[in-house]
Design a protein around this motif. Structure first.
Motif, PDB file in Angstrom:
ATOM      1  N   GLN A  72      41.378  44.415  42.700  1.00  0.00           N
ATOM      2  CA  GLN A  72      41.148  44.809  41.310  1.00  0.00           C
ATOM      3  C   GLN A  72      42.449  44.773  40.512  1.00  0.00           C
ATOM      4  OE1 GLN A  72      38.221  45.097  39.840  1.00  0.00           O
ATOM      5  NE2 GLN A  72      37.377  44.536  41.838  1.00  0.00           N
ATOM      6  N   SER A 113      34.450  39.275  41.388  1.00  0.00           N
ATOM      7  CA  SER A 113      34.807  40.673  41.114  1.00  0.00           C
ATOM      8  C   SER A 113      35.229  41.419  42.371  1.00  0.00           C
ATOM      9  CB  SER A 113      33.623  41.397  40.467  1.00  0.00           C
ATOM     10  OG  SER A 113      32.510  41.425  41.353  1.00  0.00           O
ATOM     11  N   ARG A 114      34.728  40.987  43.508  1.00  0.00           N
ATOM     12  CA  ARG A 114      35.048  41.690  44.749  1.00  0.00           C
ATOM     13  C   ARG A 114      34.940  40.731  45.923  1.00  0.00           C
ATOM     14  NH1 ARG A 114      31.291  45.015  44.659  1.00  0.00           N
ATOM     15  NH2 ARG A 114      30.144  44.972  46.637  1.00  0.00           N
TER      16      ARG A 114
END
Length: 400
Positions: free
Chosen positions: A263, A371-372
């Motif tokens: 992140q 995103s991940r």
């Protein structure tokens, strides 16, 4: 670990057995804590595992020579299985001209023209990977696929046969260790693989706009000899793929197991190069290299005799708590500069800027779309006598 040879600690461990290749951490800790120098009885070599002493040996080429081989074999007494590398296995003055030419050919200024091209290639690769689903094996799909696409293009070799580069490099790095089962496994193919690699270094095979052609042009200018030119091109092909593949694997594994750090990268894409260097420190794709003492060398209370082989544990130095805070943690807030994952001194990896640009391209493309990253199954190591390598890292990519 026990004391012997006076006060010199002695280890009977085999750094190249499969248990230590699978998980070198306990051995590295034991060697660091035993003392500045440890005698490895199995191979009659001297081990350096603390950052201070590994760094010093890497930078002192006069006392710790590379020309006698950066593997266990001692070229003072043994014939190399192939012509020695003009970069890795030579010292000044023989080392100077090839290093100077290669540094100019693949330095940061020369790579500037490739930045946009490699960014586009990374975007294309990530789009194609995602089009086939969210669960992938990050090693073949990304860490191998990208270097095998862009780096041979940049050198200027043909498409056909590029699958030979990884097994050739795997055997090359295995051969720096002892003649064990890993070396035996590659011996049957190495003659054919070497012949193919050598053929790619010929002037007539290389495209006119690549690194290889630039090296031959340097020979035309007299910056090195025409006999040296193909050997310098070979150095690119020998060391320019496997190490980057396993460095990319390391940083992808790091992010899959450290979601907070992923992140942070997504919020600050400029950290891509820091992330790669931190992964190289954390995992040390190149775990070990040998040197040979050119004279009696004193380290701590130990005198390493002239002609002795010295095994530098780069991976242990890169996690030495005397140098790094929380060394087992992958942390983008850390300044990883000074790590020895690319070596240090005049033999420091000349292709490190290429590896950083490849990693930056892939990580930037992923961060825009994913995103991940999380593990989707058990990971598997690929054992190599020199490299901290990966065979499989199943991950799930959660789209943005």
């Amino acid at each position: 670990m026990k004391l012997g040879l006076g006060k010199l600690p002695v280890s009977h461990a085999d750094p190249f057995d499969h248990d230590n290749l699978e998980d070198p951490g306990p051995l590295h800790e034991a060697l660091r804590e035993a003392g500045p120098v440890v005698h490895l009885s199995r191979y009659d070599t001297y081990a350096l595992a603390r950052y201070q002493h590994v760094h010093a040996a890497l930078t002192d080429w006069q006392a710790f020579q590379s020309a006698a081989g950066v593997g266990l074999s001692n070229f003072r007494y043994e014939k190399p299985w192939r012509p020695p590398s003009l970069l890795l296995e030579a010292d000044p003055p023989q080392h100077d001209a090839p290093r100077r030419v290669l540094s100019a050919t693949i330095g940061p200024r020369s790579l500037h023209r490739l930045r946009d091209q490699w960014a586009a290639a990374a975007d294309d690769l990530v789009d194609r990977v995602l089009s086939h689903g969210d669960v992938i094996d990050a090693v073949p799909a990304l860490a191998e696929a990208f270097p095998l696409r862009v780096f041979p293009d940049a050198v200027g070799i043909p498409d056909a046969g590029r699958e030979n580069l990884l097994p050739y490099g795997d055997h090359l790095f295995n051969a720096f260790g002892p003649p064990n089962d890993l070396v035996d496994a590659g011996s049957g193919r190495i003659a054919d693989l070497s012949a193919w690699v050598n053929a790619q270094c010929a002037r007539e095979v290389l495209t006119p706009d690549g690194f290889g052609a630039a090296i031959w042009a340097a020979a035309d200018r007299g910056d090195l000899t025409h006999e040296q030119a193909p050997l310098v091109v070979r150095s690119l092909l020998s060391a320019g793929v496997d190490t980057t593949v396993h460095g990319l694997s390391a940083v992808l594994y790091a992010f899959a197991t450290n979601p907070v750090q992923w992140q942070r990268l997504r919020e600050q894409p400029a950290l891509a190069r820091v992330a790669f260097d931190e992964a190289v420190r954390w995992e040390s794709p190149v775990q070990t290299f040998f040197r040979t003492a050119t004279t009696d060398v004193e380290i701590g209370d130990t005198v390493i005799p002239d002609g002795a082989k010295i095994l530098m544990f780069l991976g242990a130095a890169n996690r030495d708590p005397r140098r790094w805070g929380n060394p087992d943690r992958f942390d983008l807030s850390r300044d990883p500069s000074g790590h020895v994952g690319f070596g240090m001194g005049i033999h420091q990896c000349v292709g490190q800027h290429i590896a950083r640009l490849e990693a930056e391209s892939v990580l930037t493309a992923l961060a825009r779309r994913v995103s991940r990253i999380e593990l989707a199954g058990p990971v598997h190591r690929h054992h190599n006598n020199t490299l901290r390598a990966w065979r499989s890292i199943p991950v799930q990519l959660h789209r943005k």
